[in-house]
Scaffold this motif. Structure first.
Motif, PDB file in Angstrom:
ATOM      1  N   TRP A 206       0.575  59.725  86.491  1.00 12.42           N
ATOM      2  CA  TRP A 206       2.020  59.819  86.758  1.00 12.42           C
ATOM      3  C   TRP A 206       2.414  61.243  87.120  1.00 12.42           C
ATOM      4  N   ARG A 207       1.933  62.221  86.354  1.00 12.64           N
ATOM      5  CA  ARG A 207       2.278  63.619  86.639  1.00 12.64           C
ATOM      6  C   ARG A 207       1.737  64.047  88.001  1.00 12.64           C
ATOM      7  N   TYR A 208       0.543  63.588  88.351  1.00 13.04           N
ATOM      8  CA  TYR A 208      -0.046  63.966  89.632  1.00 13.04           C
ATOM      9  C   TYR A 208       0.735  63.358  90.797  1.00 13.04           C
ATOM     10  N   MET A 209       1.160  62.108  90.644  1.00 13.71           N
ATOM     11  CA  MET A 209       1.973  61.486  91.687  1.00 13.71           C
ATOM     12  C   MET A 209       3.294  62.244  91.863  1.00 13.71           C
ATOM     13  N   ARG A 210       3.887  62.715  90.781  1.00 13.74           N
ATOM     14  CA  ARG A 210       5.123  63.498  90.875  1.00 13.74           C
ATOM     15  C   ARG A 210       4.884  64.807  91.627  1.00 13.74           C
ATOM     16  N   LEU A 211       3.749  65.448  91.364  1.00 10.81           N
ATOM     17  CA  LEU A 211       3.415  66.689  92.069  1.00 10.81           C
ATOM     18  C   LEU A 211       3.251  66.439  93.567  1.00 10.81           C
ATOM     19  N   LEU A 212       2.626  65.326  93.924  1.00 12.16           N
ATOM     20  CA  LEU A 212       2.422  65.026  95.339  1.00 12.16           C
ATOM     21  C   LEU A 212       3.751  64.804  96.066  1.00 12.16           C
ATOM     22  N   VAL A 213       4.646  64.029  95.480  1.00 11.52           N
ATOM     23  CA  VAL A 213       5.903  63.747  96.181  1.00 11.52           C
ATOM     24  C   VAL A 213       6.806  64.980  96.218  1.00 11.52           C
ATOM     25  N   ALA A 214       6.574  65.931  95.314  1.00 12.49           N
ATOM     26  CA  ALA A 214       7.399  67.143  95.296  1.00 12.49           C
ATOM     27  C   ALA A 214       6.927  68.192  96.299  1.00 12.49           C
ATOM     28  N   ASN A 215       5.736  68.023  96.864  1.00  7.26           N
ATOM     29  CA  ASN A 215       5.150  69.013  97.765  1.00  7.26           C
ATOM     30  C   ASN A 215       5.529  68.686  99.212  1.00  7.26           C
ATOM     31  N   ASP A 216       6.565  69.326  99.730  1.00  6.59           N
ATOM     32  CA  ASP A 216       7.100  69.012 101.054  1.00  6.59           C
ATOM     33  C   ASP A 216       6.078  69.211 102.171  1.00  6.59           C
ATOM     34  N   ARG A 217       5.208  70.189 102.033  1.00  6.85           N
ATOM     35  CA  ARG A 217       4.300  70.509 103.141  1.00  6.85           C
ATOM     36  C   ARG A 217       3.252  69.433 103.371  1.00  6.85           C
ATOM     37  N   LEU A 218       3.075  68.528 102.413  1.00  7.11           N
ATOM     38  CA  LEU A 218       2.090  67.460 102.577  1.00  7.11           C
ATOM     39  C   LEU A 218       2.609  66.305 103.418  1.00  7.11           C
ATOM     40  N   TRP A 219       3.930  66.244 103.618  1.00  4.16           N
ATOM     41  CA  TRP A 219       4.522  65.025 104.142  1.00  4.16           C
ATOM     42  C   TRP A 219       5.038  65.111 105.569  1.00  4.16           C
ATOM     43  N   GLY A 220       5.325  66.309 106.060  1.00  2.00           N
ATOM     44  CA  GLY A 220       5.941  66.399 107.380  1.00  2.00           C
ATOM     45  C   GLY A 220       7.270  65.665 107.347  1.00  2.00           C
ATOM     46  N   GLY A 221       7.454  64.731 108.255  1.00  2.00           N
ATOM     47  CA  GLY A 221       8.686  63.952 108.258  1.00  2.00           C
ATOM     48  C   GLY A 221       8.530  62.573 107.652  1.00  2.00           C
ATOM     49  N   THR A 222       7.387  62.292 107.024  1.00  3.85           N
ATOM     50  CA  THR A 222       7.129  60.963 106.475  1.00  3.85           C
ATOM     51  C   THR A 222       7.987  60.722 105.239  1.00  3.85           C
ATOM     52  N   THR A 223       8.628  59.582 105.176  1.00  4.88           N
ATOM     53  CA  THR A 223       9.446  59.254 104.017  1.00  4.88           C
ATOM     54  C   THR A 223       8.561  58.995 102.811  1.00  4.88           C
ATOM     55  N   ARG A 224       9.102  59.265 101.635  1.00  6.19           N
ATOM     56  CA  ARG A 224       8.336  59.119 100.403  1.00  6.19           C
ATOM     57  C   ARG A 224       9.269  58.823  99.236  1.00  6.19           C
ATOM     58  N   PRO A 225       8.718  58.302  98.131  1.00  7.84           N
ATOM     59  CA  PRO A 225       9.561  58.076  96.946  1.00  7.84           C
ATOM     60  C   PRO A 225      10.023  59.402  96.352  1.00  7.84           C
ATOM     61  N   THR A 226      11.100  59.358  95.602  1.00  5.87           N
ATOM     62  CA  THR A 226      11.547  60.528  94.851  1.00  5.87           C
ATOM     63  C   THR A 226      10.763  60.597  93.541  1.00  5.87           C
ATOM     64  N   GLN A 227      10.859  61.726  92.872  1.00  9.01           N
ATOM     65  CA  GLN A 227      10.203  61.848  91.572  1.00  9.01           C
ATOM     66  C   GLN A 227      10.779  60.849  90.573  1.00  9.01           C
ATOM     67  N   LEU A 228      12.085  60.602  90.653  1.00 11.53           N
ATOM     68  CA  LEU A 228      12.707  59.623  89.759  1.00 11.53           C
ATOM     69  C   LEU A 228      12.159  58.222  90.011  1.00 11.53           C
ATOM     70  N   GLU A 229      11.929  57.887  91.275  1.00 13.20           N
ATOM     71  CA  GLU A 229      11.354  56.572  91.587  1.00 13.20           C
ATOM     72  C   GLU A 229       9.915  56.461  91.092  1.00 13.20           C
ATOM     73  N   ILE A 230       9.186  57.565  91.124  1.00 17.50           N
ATOM     74  CA  ILE A 230       7.837  57.564  90.543  1.00 17.50           C
ATOM     75  C   ILE A 230       7.920  57.329  89.040  1.00 17.50           C
ATOM     76  N   ASP A 231       8.892  57.960  88.380  1.00 18.19           N
ATOM     77  CA  ASP A 231       9.083  57.736  86.942  1.00 18.19           C
ATOM     78  C   ASP A 231       9.330  56.259  86.651  1.00 18.19           C
ATOM     79  N   ASP A 232      10.171  55.629  87.461  1.00 17.92           N
ATOM     80  CA  ASP A 232      10.500  54.217  87.247  1.00 17.92           C
ATOM     81  C   ASP A 232       9.301  53.313  87.511  1.00 17.92           C
TER      82      ASP A 232
END
Length: 277
Positions: free
Chosen positions: A39-65
């Motif tokens: 869970w913590r690792y998934m939160r780190l991934l979605v928080a790292n903007d440079r990994l995503w470019g313009g690709t949409t992704r879940p928020t950290q709150l959605e990862i928590d849920d």
């Protein structure tokens, strides 16, 4: 010829803490720690903007849920998979024991299927990209696999075939023969190696921007790693070898390998954008 050196089996009680009728086992702790770290690792991934470019992704709150959904998928699917794939006859005769998760007996392939269903339902409910959610879960899953295999070793279960390699282990319930510590092989291959490969693909090659690729890489990589480990692991006694060296673990991994490869090819060729779903 006997091995030059045999690793002593660590005398670790499978029960970590016991308070009256309550007992916390290493097996349960492995699941808890694996899920929390994933869970913590998934939160780190979605928080790292440079990994995503313009690709949409879940928020950290959605990862928590999502964590609760994913946990239920792992536990329910893992147990049902073990009951249906590995020991259906026993549980038909003892149906009440099918619910006794704390006694051990979980199938990765069943847990994988259960988690996929949980992700599909969660993505549909929240309007998220299912392939991106698959990618995130695939990147984090080796963490849980690592701790689960370490727990298998502590529990002296799923041990390997007799061998004379210097790192062989005499398991307390595996007879007098030194055996491959196949649980540690799986912890290394399915856990450490697969995690590092997916980390490089996500961080260096930015493949989170190709929704579905990392999910396919996880399925492909796990299937290969599990099939290799099965060559050293003793199959469940009530199933044995299906044909030659073929085991149930290898048989269930073949569809993952093929599906993973097909998904990687599809994702690599697919045109993606800021609203990729």
């Amino acid at each position: 010829m006997p091995p030059v050196l045999v690793m002593p089996f660590p005398a670790i009680d499978p029960v970590l803490v016991e308070f009256g009728p309550f007992a916390l086992r290493w097996y349960a702790l492995a699941y808890i720690v694996g899920i929390l770290l994933a869970w913590r690792y998934m939160r780190l991934l979605v928080a790292n903007d440079r990994l995503w470019g313009g690709t949409t992704r879940p928020t950290q709150l959605e990862i928590d849920d999502f964590v609760l959904w994913g946990t239920l998928g792992i536990i329910i699917g893992g147990r049902l998979g073990y009951v249906l794939f590995y020991n259906p006859g026993y549980y038909i005769a003892h149906p009440a024991e099918a619910l006794e998760i704390w006694t051990g007996g979980m199938s990765f392939h069943g847990g994988f299927a259960g988690t996929v269903i949980a992700m599909i339902l969660f993505a549909w409910k929240r309007g998220l990209s299912i392939w991106t959610l698959f990618d995130l879960a695939g990147c984090a899953a080796p963490i849980g696999l690592f701790f689960g295999r370490i727990a298998n070793f502590i529990n002296s279960e799923l041990w390997g075939r007799p061998t004379d390699v210097p790192w062989a282990v005499v398991f307390p319930n595996g007879g007098p023969d030194p055996r491959h510590p196949s649980q540690l092989y799986e912890a290394a291959l399915e856990g450490i190696v697969l995690f590092l490969v997916l980390m490089v693909l996500s961080r260096r090659f930015k493949l989170l921007q190709k929704p579905g690729f990392l999910a396919g890489a996880f399925a492909f990589g796990y299937g290969i790693a599990r099939s290799i480990a099965e060559l050293y692991r003793v199959p469940d006694a009530h199933i044995g070898y299906l044909s030659g060296f073929l085991t149930m673990g290898i048989l269930l991994s073949v569809p993952m390998i093929l599906a993973g490869l097909a998904t990687m090819i599809w994702a690599a060729r697919r045109r993606t954008g800021a609203t990729a779903a």
